[in-house]
Design a protein around this motif. Structure first.
Motif, PDB file in Angstrom:
ATOM      1  N   ARG A  68     -32.671  82.655  55.897  1.00  0.00           N
ATOM      2  CA  ARG A  68     -31.437  82.027  56.382  1.00  0.00           C
ATOM      3  C   ARG A  68     -31.463  80.538  56.087  1.00  0.00           C
ATOM      4  NH1 ARG A  68     -28.874  81.863  62.430  1.00  0.00           N
ATOM      5  NH2 ARG A  68     -30.560  80.359  62.724  1.00  0.00           N
ATOM      6  N   ILE A  69     -30.426  80.088  55.385  1.00  0.00           N
ATOM      7  CA  ILE A  69     -30.344  78.699  54.919  1.00  0.00           C
ATOM      8  C   ILE A  69     -29.207  78.012  55.658  1.00  0.00           C
ATOM      9  CG2 ILE A  69     -29.945  77.228  52.902  1.00  0.00           C
ATOM     10  CD1 ILE A  69     -30.678  79.882  51.249  1.00  0.00           C
ATOM     11  N   GLY A  70     -29.506  76.894  56.306  1.00  0.00           N
ATOM     12  CA  GLY A  70     -28.466  76.132  56.984  1.00  0.00           C
ATOM     13  C   GLY A  70     -27.504  75.518  55.979  1.00  0.00           C
ATOM     14  N   ALA A  71     -26.238  75.433  56.375  1.00  0.00           N
ATOM     15  CA  ALA A  71     -25.190  74.955  55.467  1.00  0.00           C
ATOM     16  C   ALA A  71     -25.463  73.550  54.953  1.00  0.00           C
ATOM     17  CB  ALA A  71     -23.844  74.981  56.179  1.00  0.00           C
ATOM     18  N   ALA A  72     -26.156  72.720  55.765  1.00  0.00           N
ATOM     19  CA  ALA A  72     -26.326  71.314  55.400  1.00  0.00           C
ATOM     20  C   ALA A  72     -27.606  71.038  54.611  1.00  0.00           C
ATOM     21  CB  ALA A  72     -26.303  70.442  56.669  1.00  0.00           C
ATOM     22  N   VAL A  73     -28.394  72.088  54.335  1.00  0.00           N
ATOM     23  CA  VAL A  73     -29.595  71.899  53.508  1.00  0.00           C
ATOM     24  C   VAL A  73     -29.148  71.409  52.131  1.00  0.00           C
ATOM     25  CG1 VAL A  73     -31.556  73.063  52.410  1.00  0.00           C
ATOM     26  CG2 VAL A  73     -30.862  73.693  54.735  1.00  0.00           C
ATOM     27  N   THR A  74     -29.749  70.317  51.649  1.00  0.00           N
ATOM     28  CA  THR A  74     -29.302  69.815  50.347  1.00  0.00           C
ATOM     29  C   THR A  74     -29.823  70.712  49.227  1.00  0.00           C
ATOM     30  OG1 THR A  74     -31.216  68.393  49.953  1.00  0.00           O
ATOM     31  CG2 THR A  74     -29.364  67.420  51.176  1.00  0.00           C
ATOM     32  N   ASN A  75     -29.160  70.627  48.096  1.00  0.00           N
ATOM     33  CA  ASN A  75     -29.576  71.413  46.928  1.00  0.00           C
ATOM     34  C   ASN A  75     -31.015  71.080  46.539  1.00  0.00           C
ATOM     35  OD1 ASN A  75     -26.411  71.684  45.066  1.00  0.00           O
ATOM     36  ND2 ASN A  75     -27.010  72.446  47.055  1.00  0.00           N
ATOM     37  N   SER A  76     -31.411  69.793  46.636  1.00  0.00           N
ATOM     38  CA  SER A  76     -32.786  69.415  46.305  1.00  0.00           C
ATOM     39  C   SER A  76     -33.785  70.050  47.258  1.00  0.00           C
ATOM     40  CB  SER A  76     -32.970  67.888  46.377  1.00  0.00           C
ATOM     41  OG  SER A  76     -32.246  67.255  45.373  1.00  0.00           O
ATOM     42  N   GLU A  77     -33.513  69.940  48.545  1.00  0.00           N
ATOM     43  CA  GLU A  77     -34.443  70.503  49.533  1.00  0.00           C
ATOM     44  C   GLU A  77     -34.570  72.005  49.349  1.00  0.00           C
ATOM     45  OE1 GLU A  77     -36.331  68.735  51.461  1.00  0.00           O
ATOM     46  OE2 GLU A  77     -35.370  66.849  50.921  1.00  0.00           O
ATOM     47  N   LEU A  78     -33.453  72.654  49.061  1.00  0.00           N
ATOM     48  CA  LEU A  78     -33.480  74.118  48.911  1.00  0.00           C
ATOM     49  C   LEU A  78     -34.282  74.524  47.676  1.00  0.00           C
ATOM     50  CD1 LEU A  78     -32.514  76.763  50.136  1.00  0.00           C
ATOM     51  CD2 LEU A  78     -30.421  76.561  48.761  1.00  0.00           C
ATOM     52  N   SER A 100     -27.343  66.542  38.609  1.00  0.00           N
ATOM     53  CA  SER A 100     -28.378  65.527  38.398  1.00  0.00           C
ATOM     54  C   SER A 100     -29.187  65.405  39.680  1.00  0.00           C
ATOM     55  CB  SER A 100     -27.720  64.180  38.112  1.00  0.00           C
ATOM     56  OG  SER A 100     -27.008  63.732  39.262  1.00  0.00           O
ATOM     57  N   THR A 101     -30.291  64.665  39.610  1.00  0.00           N
ATOM     58  CA  THR A 101     -31.109  64.442  40.808  1.00  0.00           C
ATOM     59  C   THR A 101     -30.252  63.890  41.951  1.00  0.00           C
ATOM     60  OG1 THR A 101     -33.005  63.945  39.407  1.00  0.00           O
ATOM     61  CG2 THR A 101     -33.134  63.226  41.709  1.00  0.00           C
ATOM     62  N   GLN A 102     -29.450  62.866  41.644  1.00  0.00           N
ATOM     63  CA  GLN A 102     -28.669  62.224  42.709  1.00  0.00           C
ATOM     64  C   GLN A 102     -27.688  63.205  43.343  1.00  0.00           C
ATOM     65  OE1 GLN A 102     -29.271  60.986  39.615  1.00  0.00           O
ATOM     66  NE2 GLN A 102     -28.817  58.805  39.479  1.00  0.00           N
ATOM     67  N   ILE A 103     -26.990  63.967  42.492  1.00  0.00           N
ATOM     68  CA  ILE A 103     -26.005  64.923  43.013  1.00  0.00           C
ATOM     69  C   ILE A 103     -26.715  65.997  43.847  1.00  0.00           C
ATOM     70  CG2 ILE A 103     -24.326  66.704  42.359  1.00  0.00           C
ATOM     71  CD1 ILE A 103     -23.148  64.119  41.632  1.00  0.00           C
ATOM     72  N   ARG A 104     -27.851  66.489  43.354  1.00  0.00           N
ATOM     73  CA  ARG A 104     -28.579  67.526  44.114  1.00  0.00           C
ATOM     74  C   ARG A 104     -29.098  66.982  45.437  1.00  0.00           C
ATOM     75  NH1 ARG A 104     -30.685  68.764  38.761  1.00  0.00           N
ATOM     76  NH2 ARG A 104     -32.593  67.616  39.259  1.00  0.00           N
ATOM     77  N   ASN A 105     -29.409  65.685  45.486  1.00  0.00           N
ATOM     78  CA  ASN A 105     -29.846  65.072  46.744  1.00  0.00           C
ATOM     79  C   ASN A 105     -28.709  64.967  47.756  1.00  0.00           C
ATOM     80  OD1 ASN A 105     -32.477  64.714  45.913  1.00  0.00           O
ATOM     81  ND2 ASN A 105     -32.205  62.563  45.305  1.00  0.00           N
ATOM     82  N   MET A 106     -27.481  64.926  47.281  1.00  0.00           N
ATOM     83  CA  MET A 106     -26.322  64.780  48.166  1.00  0.00           C
ATOM     84  C   MET A 106     -25.706  66.128  48.515  1.00  0.00           C
ATOM     85  SD  MET A 106     -24.462  61.657  46.093  1.00  0.00           S
ATOM     86  CE  MET A 106     -23.327  61.138  47.374  1.00  0.00           C
ATOM     87  N   ALA A 107     -25.550  66.979  47.501  1.00  0.00           N
ATOM     88  CA  ALA A 107     -24.795  68.228  47.649  1.00  0.00           C
ATOM     89  C   ALA A 107     -25.502  69.175  48.613  1.00  0.00           C
ATOM     90  CB  ALA A 107     -24.640  68.894  46.286  1.00  0.00           C
ATOM     91  N   THR A 108     -24.722  69.887  49.394  1.00  0.00           N
ATOM     92  CA  THR A 108     -25.287  70.815  50.375  1.00  0.00           C
ATOM     93  C   THR A 108     -25.093  72.263  49.925  1.00  0.00           C
ATOM     94  OG1 THR A 108     -23.226  70.981  51.591  1.00  0.00           O
ATOM     95  CG2 THR A 108     -24.747  69.216  52.259  1.00  0.00           C
ATOM     96  N   THR A 109     -25.758  73.165  50.637  1.00  0.00           N
ATOM     97  CA  THR A 109     -25.682  74.589  50.313  1.00  0.00           C
ATOM     98  C   THR A 109     -24.245  75.096  50.434  1.00  0.00           C
ATOM     99  OG1 THR A 109     -27.933  74.834  51.142  1.00  0.00           O
ATOM    100  CG2 THR A 109     -26.641  76.850  50.882  1.00  0.00           C
TER     101      THR A 109
END
Lengths: 339, 174
Positions: A68-78, A100-109
């Motif tokens: 189960r993945i929380g909605a706010a987990v960032t793409n990088s963390e996931l 990109s790295t920056q976008i993945r650090n911001m974007a959420t699941t």
């Protein structure tokens, strides 16, 4: 940028209450799609509700073996999460192939699930686009449609769904948990995005004010090998021309279970069910993969500039299946004692 | 820099936002649609962070928020309350250039310089991120959100290599 009001919510109930089902209001988390599109005047929210601080940043293994993945987990963390790397390498590969790295650090699941098409006519407020402005027409049908979809298209819209992460979710199988004014419900990931058909402006099954709170992945295929292959105009930070995500499980030399999904070629994250059916119980060899690829693309509709995507996607499927097969039996799973 | 912090908000929806930038806190009255990039440049005078595409495609606006590189053009300033923001002005410590800054100088890792602050912010975050491998291909991939239209990529890679080996030589954890 047009002005809008702004609120911060610290729990989902408060966020939903502030939203109130008013479709002029929008939730914001990573903002990588939304702020971009507000700047382009494509999205025009009267108010934004910050949901990035909701307590939805956990990744946890459920008792039934699902993740189960929380909605706010960032793409990088996931993508870098140990449980994802170990049990769902397809998801890690797909996420890291995107943006990109920056976008993945911001974007959420959940934000990735909600991202909008990159169709240049959708993104140009002066162009005709049924998805942005219902009934205005589609400039892509006879325009520069090299990047556009060949599967799931209609005469109203041929916009490609841009996500890599969603291709992995389509292949792996997942359930979205939604919370809204009417309470909580679940929906299968593959039922969430709609085909454009006659109403491309209705992109998904969210009711007004509903919020995605979790994405829960199905249990991983026992012994499945995974491969995500993305073909694009440059090696990084580019959307797919065609991509294929495959998970293959073997019994001896025969395919016992397979999951296949496509990106870059379809109007929604595309689970290739015809191809999966064609592979079931077949020997895991190139000729089987080619038959499956043909089945996946049999209903493809090319336009003036994108016919090349059909042979490109065919080859992406064959190679992803080949690579997933080569890795089958080597993926660690702890699901051997269940179903 | 114009200081409007004492003026009444022009907009009924204006917000009071406290930003912590390079260790200093700033209390600002901002319209909700102000992005972090514009707050840094136009309100705090921190013009080292550049506006290139303004759509998250070029990386010139890269800053760190809570230690991670992000595109400040796509992040609302109001969403940064309570977060630790670092800009290129905060990279140097105690008068000494950050190893990445020194390496960019030594390796001539720029031509016009417009993308350089964003490149250095991505490079500094990369060196602190143990999840990213250190092959040339992995470094290029991790840096692909920073475009350099002069084409200084080869020297940028060399600079990151230099900063990395210096960090290792000092026994740093990068």
């Amino acid at each position: 940028m047009r002005p809008f009001a702004f609120d911060t919510a610290t729990d989902s109930g408060a966020a939903i209450a502030i939203h109130g089902g008013d479709d002029r209001r929008a939730y914001i988390a990573g903002g990588t799609t939304l702020i971009d599109l507000v700047k382009l005047d494509v999205m025009r929210p009267a108010a934004l509700i910050d949901v990035s601080r909701l307590p939805l940043a956990e990744v946890e293994r459920l008792d039934d073996g699902r993740l189960r993945i929380g909605a706010a987990v960032t793409n990088s963390e996931l993508a870098h999460h140990p449980l994802v790397r170990e049990h769902y390498p397809l998801l890690a590969q797909a996420i890291l192939a995107g943006a990109s790295t920056q976008i993945r650090n911001m974007a959420t699941t959940a934000g990735n699930v909600m991202q909008r098409t990159r169709c240049p006519y959708y993104r140009d407020a002066a162009a005709a686009c049924n998805r942005r402005e219902p009934g205005s027409g589609c400039d892509a049908l006879h325009g520069i449609n090299r990047m556009h979809a060949v599967l799931g298209v209609s005469e109203q819209c041929i916009a490609t769904h841009p996500s890599d992460m969603c291709v992995a979710l389509a292949a792996l199988g997942a359930t979205l948990t939604l919370e809204g004014p009417e309470g909580r419900r679940e929906i299968a990931f593959n039922d969430f995005h709609r085909l454009p058909a006659e109403h491309p402006e209705i992109e998904h099954e969210l009711a007004p004010g509903e919020l995605i709170t979790h994405v829960t992945l199905d249990t991983p295929l026992v012994g499945g090998g995974a491969a995500y292959l993305k073909l694009r105009d440059r090696a990084s930070y580019e959307f797919a021309l065609a991509s294929a995500g495959a998970v293959v499980a073997l019994e001896g030399e025969v395919i016992s279970d397979v999951r296949l999904a496509l990106g870059g070629v379809a109007t929604k994250p595309w689970r290739a069910v015809e191809a999966e059916r064609a592979l079931d119980g077949q020997p895991a060899v190139a000729s089987s993969f080619e038959v499956a690829a043909d089945a996946a693309l049999q209903d493809a509709v090319p336009r003036e500039h994108n016919a090349f995507k059909i042979p490109l996607a065919r080859q992406a499927i064959v190679r992803a299946l080949r690579d997933a097969t080569a890795r089958a039996g080597t993926t660690t799973t702890t699901r051997g004692n269940q179903g | 820099m114009m200081d409007h912090s004492d003026a009444p908000p022009q907009d009924a929806d204006a917000l009071t936002v406290t930003l912590t930038v390079n260790g200093e806190t700033h209390r600002l009255t901002l319209a909700p649609n102000v992005v972090l990039l514009d707050a840094l440049r136009d309100r705090l005078g921190l013009t080292g962070t550049k506006k290139g595409c303004d759509h998250g495609q070029c990386g010139a606006c890269t800053v760190h928020v809570d230690g991670r590189a992000i595109n400040s053009c796509l992040r609302l300033a109001a969403m940064c309350e309570g977060r630790a923001i670092t800009t290129v002005e905060g990279l140097a410590r105690d008068g000494a250039l950050h190893p990445v800054q020194q390496a960019f100088l030594d390796q001539d890792a720029y031509q016009c310089g417009f993308c350089t602050s964003g490149q250095m912010m991505s490079a500094a975050a990369l060196l602190d991120d143990g999840r990213i491998g250190d092959s040339d291909a992995e470094i290029r991939e991790a840096m692909s959100g920073n475009l350099c239209r002069c084409g200084a990529y080869k020297n940028i890679l060399a600079a990151i290599r230099q900063a990395e080996s210096e960090a290792r030589g000092r026994g740093g954890d990068a």
